[in-house]
Design a protein around this motif. Structure first.
Motif, PDB file in Angstrom:
ATOM      1  N   GLU A   6       0.906  -1.153   0.029  1.00  9.57           N
ATOM      2  CA  GLU A   6       0.086  -0.033  -0.166  1.00  9.57           C
ATOM      3  C   GLU A   6       1.038   1.121  -0.115  1.00  9.57           C
ATOM      4  O   GLU A   6       1.797   1.360   0.859  1.00  9.57           O
ATOM      5  CB  GLU A   6      -1.043  -0.097   1.214  1.00  9.57           C
ATOM      6  N   LEU A   7       0.911   1.825  -1.027  1.00 14.56           N
ATOM      7  CA  LEU A   7       1.678   3.199  -1.171  1.00 14.56           C
ATOM      8  C   LEU A   7       0.889   4.411  -1.016  1.00 14.56           C
ATOM      9  O   LEU A   7      -0.296   4.589  -1.511  1.00 14.56           O
ATOM     10  CB  LEU A   7       2.109   3.234  -2.780  1.00 14.56           C
ATOM     11  N   LYS A   8       1.375   5.100   0.043  1.00 11.40           N
ATOM     12  CA  LYS A   8       0.598   6.499   0.379  1.00 11.40           C
ATOM     13  C   LYS A   8       1.639   7.647   0.374  1.00 11.40           C
ATOM     14  O   LYS A   8       2.829   7.522   0.512  1.00 11.40           O
ATOM     15  CB  LYS A   8       0.047   6.360   1.776  1.00 11.40           C
ATOM     16  N   PHE A  16       5.386   3.319   2.129  1.00  9.33           N
ATOM     17  CA  PHE A  16       4.559   2.032   1.969  1.00  9.33           C
ATOM     18  C   PHE A  16       4.573   1.053   2.796  1.00  9.33           C
ATOM     19  O   PHE A  16       5.268   1.032   3.870  1.00  9.33           O
ATOM     20  CB  PHE A  16       5.102   1.274   0.388  1.00  9.33           C
ATOM     21  N   ASN A  17       3.501   0.284   2.873  1.00  6.46           N
ATOM     22  CA  ASN A  17       3.602  -0.865   4.060  1.00  6.46           C
ATOM     23  C   ASN A  17       3.144  -2.124   3.064  1.00  6.46           C
ATOM     24  O   ASN A  17       2.396  -1.960   2.083  1.00  6.46           O
ATOM     25  CB  ASN A  17       2.387  -0.662   4.938  1.00  6.46           C
ATOM     26  N   LEU A  18       3.588  -3.268   3.715  1.00  9.51           N
ATOM     27  CA  LEU A  18       3.393  -4.703   3.042  1.00  9.51           C
ATOM     28  C   LEU A  18       2.321  -4.986   4.104  1.00  9.51           C
ATOM     29  O   LEU A  18       2.548  -5.101   5.313  1.00  9.51           O
ATOM     30  CB  LEU A  18       4.554  -5.454   3.017  1.00  9.51           C
ATOM     31  N   LYS A  19       1.188  -5.424   3.525  1.00  8.32           N
ATOM     32  CA  LYS A  19       0.139  -5.972   4.167  1.00  8.32           C
ATOM     33  C   LYS A  19       0.200  -7.510   3.711  1.00  8.32           C
ATOM     34  O   LYS A  19      -0.060  -7.672   2.791  1.00  8.32           O
ATOM     35  CB  LYS A  19      -1.114  -5.333   4.046  1.00  8.32           C
ATOM     36  N   ALA A  38      10.083   5.476  -3.957  1.00 10.45           N
ATOM     37  CA  ALA A  38       9.252   4.439  -2.877  1.00 10.45           C
ATOM     38  C   ALA A  38       8.918   3.213  -3.902  1.00 10.45           C
ATOM     39  O   ALA A  38       9.010   2.143  -3.374  1.00 10.45           O
ATOM     40  CB  ALA A  38       7.921   5.018  -2.722  1.00 10.45           C
ATOM     41  N   GLN A  39       8.812   3.372  -5.050  1.00 11.52           N
ATOM     42  CA  GLN A  39       8.457   2.283  -6.107  1.00 11.52           C
ATOM     43  C   GLN A  39       9.718   1.512  -6.171  1.00 11.52           C
ATOM     44  O   GLN A  39       9.735   0.164  -6.219  1.00 11.52           O
ATOM     45  CB  GLN A  39       8.048   2.762  -7.397  1.00 11.52           C
ATOM     46  N   ALA A 102       5.297 -11.760  -4.792  1.00  7.19           N
ATOM     47  CA  ALA A 102       4.154 -11.561  -5.760  1.00  7.19           C
ATOM     48  C   ALA A 102       3.181 -10.472  -5.106  1.00  7.19           C
ATOM     49  O   ALA A 102       2.003 -10.415  -5.856  1.00  7.19           O
ATOM     50  CB  ALA A 102       3.576 -13.042  -5.881  1.00  7.19           C
ATOM     51  N   ALA A 103       3.422  -9.888  -4.271  1.00  2.00           N
ATOM     52  CA  ALA A 103       2.326  -8.899  -3.843  1.00  2.00           C
ATOM     53  C   ALA A 103       1.998  -7.922  -4.973  1.00  2.00           C
ATOM     54  O   ALA A 103       3.046  -7.318  -5.553  1.00  2.00           O
ATOM     55  CB  ALA A 103       2.931  -8.067  -2.426  1.00  2.00           C
ATOM     56  N   THR A 104       0.729  -7.508  -5.029  1.00  2.00           N
ATOM     57  CA  THR A 104       0.375  -6.422  -5.906  1.00  2.00           C
ATOM     58  C   THR A 104       0.773  -5.039  -5.204  1.00  2.00           C
ATOM     59  O   THR A 104       0.863  -5.034  -3.772  1.00  2.00           O
ATOM     60  CB  THR A 104      -1.197  -6.538  -6.239  1.00  2.00           C
ATOM     61  N   MET A 105       0.294  -4.219  -5.791  1.00  2.00           N
ATOM     62  CA  MET A 105       0.478  -2.817  -5.150  1.00  2.00           C
ATOM     63  C   MET A 105      -0.899  -1.867  -5.467  1.00  2.00           C
ATOM     64  O   MET A 105      -1.538  -1.936  -6.408  1.00  2.00           O
ATOM     65  CB  MET A 105       1.747  -1.736  -5.980  1.00  2.00           C
ATOM     66  N   LYS A 106      -1.305  -1.494  -4.239  1.00  2.00           N
ATOM     67  CA  LYS A 106      -2.519  -0.422  -4.253  1.00  2.00           C
ATOM     68  C   LYS A 106      -1.783   0.834  -3.884  1.00  2.00           C
ATOM     69  O   LYS A 106      -1.103   1.414  -2.863  1.00  2.00           O
ATOM     70  CB  LYS A 106      -3.513  -0.601  -3.189  1.00  2.00           C
ATOM     71  N   ASP A 107      -2.050   1.719  -4.889  1.00  2.00           N
ATOM     72  CA  ASP A 107      -1.497   3.333  -5.040  1.00  2.00           C
ATOM     73  C   ASP A 107      -2.410   4.130  -4.513  1.00  2.00           C
ATOM     74  O   ASP A 107      -3.775   4.400  -4.965  1.00  2.00           O
ATOM     75  CB  ASP A 107      -0.947   3.641  -6.345  1.00  2.00           C
ATOM     76  N   HIS A 108      -2.170   4.770  -3.275  1.00  5.07           N
ATOM     77  CA  HIS A 108      -3.199   5.599  -2.666  1.00  5.07           C
ATOM     78  C   HIS A 108      -2.597   7.147  -2.557  1.00  5.07           C
ATOM     79  O   HIS A 108      -2.730   7.856  -1.802  1.00  5.07           O
ATOM     80  CB  HIS A 108      -3.323   5.219  -1.266  1.00  5.07           C
ATOM     81  N   THR A 109      -1.820   7.355  -3.755  1.00  4.79           N
ATOM     82  CA  THR A 109      -1.209   8.698  -3.588  1.00  4.79           C
ATOM     83  C   THR A 109      -2.066   9.740  -4.364  1.00  4.79           C
ATOM     84  O   THR A 109      -2.776   9.483  -5.168  1.00  4.79           O
ATOM     85  CB  THR A 109       0.362   8.397  -4.273  1.00  4.79           C
TER      86      THR A 109
END
Length: 109
Positions: A6-8, A16-19, A38-39, A102-109
């Motif tokens: 989760e990128l914020k 970012f946090n890995l959840k 960050a990416q 293999a985690a996906t990324m959720k971009d909340h920027t």
């Protein structure tokens, strides 16, 4: 459900946090000055997470176990929460190893 990053934005910086699949934070980043940096940090976590030698198992001043994940150059690229015991910390490490590559990324920027 699989893990995800989760990128914020935090002020003028990025974190970012890995959840894990249960939405619990298992690794948190430092602050980055740009989204691209960050990416790059996320890419580094994906690459280094499977390597056991990249984890530093530590103990905080209050006695709580935690860990950091380092890149090949020794730079810390993520830190865990504080755990109640070493077994819980070690489970956290295993969760990062299992989820990050293999985690996906959720971009909340």
């Amino acid at each position: 459900m699989s893990g995800y990053f989760e990128l914020k934005r935090s002020g003028d910086q990025y974190v970012f946090n890995l959840k894990a699949g249960n939405h619990e934070i298992i690794l948190s980043s430092q602050r980055y000055s740009s989204k691209a940096s960050a990416q790059d940090g996320i890419a580094s976590v994906r690459q280094n997470a499977p390597i056991d030698a990249r984890y530093e198992r530590k103990t905080a001043a209050n006695g709580s176990p935690y860990f950091t994940l380092t890149a090949a150059n020794g730079q810390v690229i993520g830190q865990s929460e504080m755990y109640s015991g070493t077994a819980a910390r070690d489970n956290g490490i295993e969760s990062v190893k299992a989820n990050a590559p293999a985690a996906t990324m959720k971009d909340h920027t």
